[in-house]
Design a protein around this motif. Structure first.
Motif, PDB file in Angstrom:
ATOM      1  N   PHE A  25       1.607   4.395   3.236  1.00 48.51           N
ATOM      2  CA  PHE A  25       2.890   3.889   3.731  1.00 48.51           C
ATOM      3  C   PHE A  25       2.825   3.597   5.235  1.00 48.51           C
ATOM      4  CE2 PHE A  25       5.125   5.907  -0.047  1.00 48.51           C
ATOM      5  CZ  PHE A  25       5.503   4.684  -0.599  1.00 48.51           C
ATOM      6  N   ILE A  26       2.120   4.449   5.984  1.00 58.18           N
ATOM      7  CA  ILE A  26       1.984   4.222   7.425  1.00 58.18           C
ATOM      8  C   ILE A  26       1.235   2.925   7.684  1.00 58.18           C
ATOM      9  CG2 ILE A  26       0.944   5.099   9.563  1.00 58.18           C
ATOM     10  CD1 ILE A  26       1.366   7.950   8.364  1.00 58.18           C
ATOM     11  N   SER A  27       0.198   2.667   6.891  1.00 55.99           N
ATOM     12  CA  SER A  27      -0.579   1.431   7.059  1.00 55.99           C
ATOM     13  C   SER A  27       0.260   0.190   6.769  1.00 55.99           C
ATOM     14  CB  SER A  27      -1.806   1.455   6.142  1.00 55.99           C
ATOM     15  OG  SER A  27      -1.429   1.332   4.777  1.00 55.99           O
ATOM     16  N   GLU A  28       1.333   0.373   5.995  1.00 58.68           N
ATOM     17  CA  GLU A  28       2.235  -0.730   5.662  1.00 58.68           C
ATOM     18  C   GLU A  28       3.490  -0.725   6.531  1.00 58.68           C
ATOM     19  OE1 GLU A  28       2.947  -0.070   1.523  1.00 58.68           O
ATOM     20  OE2 GLU A  28       0.985  -0.835   0.894  1.00 58.68           O
ATOM     21  N   ALA A  29       3.491   0.135   7.560  1.00 58.63           N
ATOM     22  CA  ALA A  29       4.631   0.263   8.486  1.00 58.63           C
ATOM     23  C   ALA A  29       5.906   0.705   7.775  1.00 58.63           C
ATOM     24  CB  ALA A  29       4.863  -1.040   9.247  1.00 58.63           C
ATOM     25  N   LYS A  30       5.770   1.426   6.679  1.00 65.72           N
ATOM     26  CA  LYS A  30       6.922   1.989   5.970  1.00 65.72           C
ATOM     27  C   LYS A  30       7.047   3.457   6.381  1.00 65.72           C
ATOM     28  CE  LYS A  30       6.319  -1.176   2.056  1.00 65.72           C
ATOM     29  NZ  LYS A  30       6.013  -1.297   0.598  1.00 65.72           N
ATOM     30  N   TYR A  31       7.500   3.660   7.604  1.00 62.75           N
ATOM     31  CA  TYR A  31       7.462   4.987   8.206  1.00 62.75           C
ATOM     32  C   TYR A  31       8.452   5.966   7.576  1.00 62.75           C
ATOM     33  CZ  TYR A  31       4.731   2.465  11.648  1.00 62.75           C
ATOM     34  OH  TYR A  31       3.775   1.695  12.256  1.00 62.75           O
ATOM     35  N   GLU A  32       9.589   5.451   7.127  1.00 56.58           N
ATOM     36  CA  GLU A  32      10.561   6.344   6.499  1.00 56.58           C
ATOM     37  C   GLU A  32       9.995   6.918   5.202  1.00 56.58           C
ATOM     38  OE1 GLU A  32      15.164   6.246   4.799  1.00 56.58           O
ATOM     39  OE2 GLU A  32      14.519   4.785   6.299  1.00 56.58           O
ATOM     40  N   MET A  33       9.359   6.085   4.403  1.00 52.10           N
ATOM     41  CA  MET A  33       8.743   6.565   3.164  1.00 52.10           C
ATOM     42  C   MET A  33       7.603   7.538   3.475  1.00 52.10           C
ATOM     43  SD  MET A  33      10.463   5.477   0.672  1.00 52.10           S
ATOM     44  CE  MET A  33       9.329   6.150  -0.542  1.00 52.10           C
ATOM     45  N   ALA A  34       6.856   7.233   4.547  1.00 52.51           N
ATOM     46  CA  ALA A  34       5.776   8.138   4.955  1.00 52.51           C
ATOM     47  C   ALA A  34       6.338   9.502   5.343  1.00 52.51           C
ATOM     48  CB  ALA A  34       5.014   7.535   6.131  1.00 52.51           C
ATOM     49  N   PHE A  35       7.476   9.488   6.043  1.00 50.94           N
ATOM     50  CA  PHE A  35       8.129  10.741   6.439  1.00 50.94           C
ATOM     51  C   PHE A  35       8.524  11.548   5.207  1.00 50.94           C
ATOM     52  CE2 PHE A  35      11.922  13.220   7.493  1.00 50.94           C
ATOM     53  CZ  PHE A  35      11.512  13.897   8.632  1.00 50.94           C
ATOM     54  N   TYR A  36       9.100  10.888   4.219  1.00 47.57           N
ATOM     55  CA  TYR A  36       9.506  11.587   3.000  1.00 47.57           C
ATOM     56  C   TYR A  36       8.304  12.178   2.267  1.00 47.57           C
ATOM     57  CZ  TYR A  36      14.182   9.544   3.458  1.00 47.57           C
ATOM     58  OH  TYR A  36      15.435   9.200   3.906  1.00 47.57           O
TER      59      TYR A  36
END
Length: 238
Positions: A25-36
């Motif tokens: 998710f971080i590699s896709e700039a989906k930081y909120e999902m990465a946080f979860y």
């Protein structure tokens, strides 16, 4: 075959799996999902030890698996987020393409902390230095704060896109992970207010901050945790 002895290790591996997904998710700039996903990994990280004690199946293998899983979820993931923040910020430190890799100093600090934790007999009922899960939440939440408030707050935008600020945060993160600062544990040893007063006060105030500031509360909670521990240590010395 004793299935119980494998349950804690399975939970630990789920923590590792959550960390791997967070990195994607971080590699896709989906930081909120990465946080979860990091939060979910930390949840499983708590319960692998719980079930190991419940079933009385603690083992050296479980200890090693726990650290290796934490290395991904709470070590590589926050380092990657800081790498991304450096890469997406200005060029205050220069234009070298190597500068964003400074973010992985957090990963190095996390690795040293996890290895040291395994051999440090003092950290059974409390912590010395900031635990890697708390540090991971702190670092990842900074990106979420930037995403939430960058359009409404010029101060937040300039603060978290300044490479000098990011470098200070990175170095402080690696330091506080391994600092000789005792921090209280959130585990309840006895079910009464007197013996758990600091934990209860911390949890109530943390809940209030989350209600007020949502993701913005996370770095405040971690900072408050460290400061409250320092104050508590001063009273204990007295």
């Amino acid at each position: 075959m004793n299935i119980k002895k494998h349950i804690p290790n399975l939970i630990t591996l789920i923590n590792l799996f959550c960390g791997c997904i967070a990195i994607v998710f971080i590699s896709e700039a989906k930081y909120e999902m990465a946080f979860y996903m990091v939060c979910l990994g930390i949840f499983f990280d708590f319960f692998d030890g719980f079930f190991a004690r419940l079933f009385k199946v603690s083992s050296p293998l479980g200890l090693q698996l726990d650290s290796l899983a934490d290395m991904v979820t709470s070590g590589v993931a926050p380092g990657y987020v800081m790498y991304s923040m450096f890469a997406n910020s200005g060029h205050q430190l220069g234009t070298s393409p190597l500068i964003p890799f400074l973010g992985f100093i957090i990963t190095i600090g996390s690795c040293y902390r996890l290895a040291n934790f395994n051999i440090d007999t003092r950290q059974t009922d409390s912590f010395i230095g900031l635990p890697t899960p708390a540090n991971a939440l702190f670092i990842i939440s900074l990106q979420l704060v930037l995403d939430m408030y960058s359009e409404s707050s010029l101060f937040i935008l300039e603060l978290f896109t300044n490479q000098w600020v990011l470098l200070v945060i990175t170095l402080f993160s690696a330091y506080i992970l391994n600092a000789e600062i005792p921090l209280f544990s959130l585990k309840f040893k006895k079910f009464n207010f007197k013996d758990n007063m600091i934990q209860i006060v911390f949890l109530i105030l943390s809940l209030g901050l989350i209600v007020l500031f949502q993701f913005g509360a996370v770095p405040l909670i971690i900072i408050f945790y460290v400061l409250l521990s320092v104050v508590n240590n001063m009273f204990l010395k007295k």
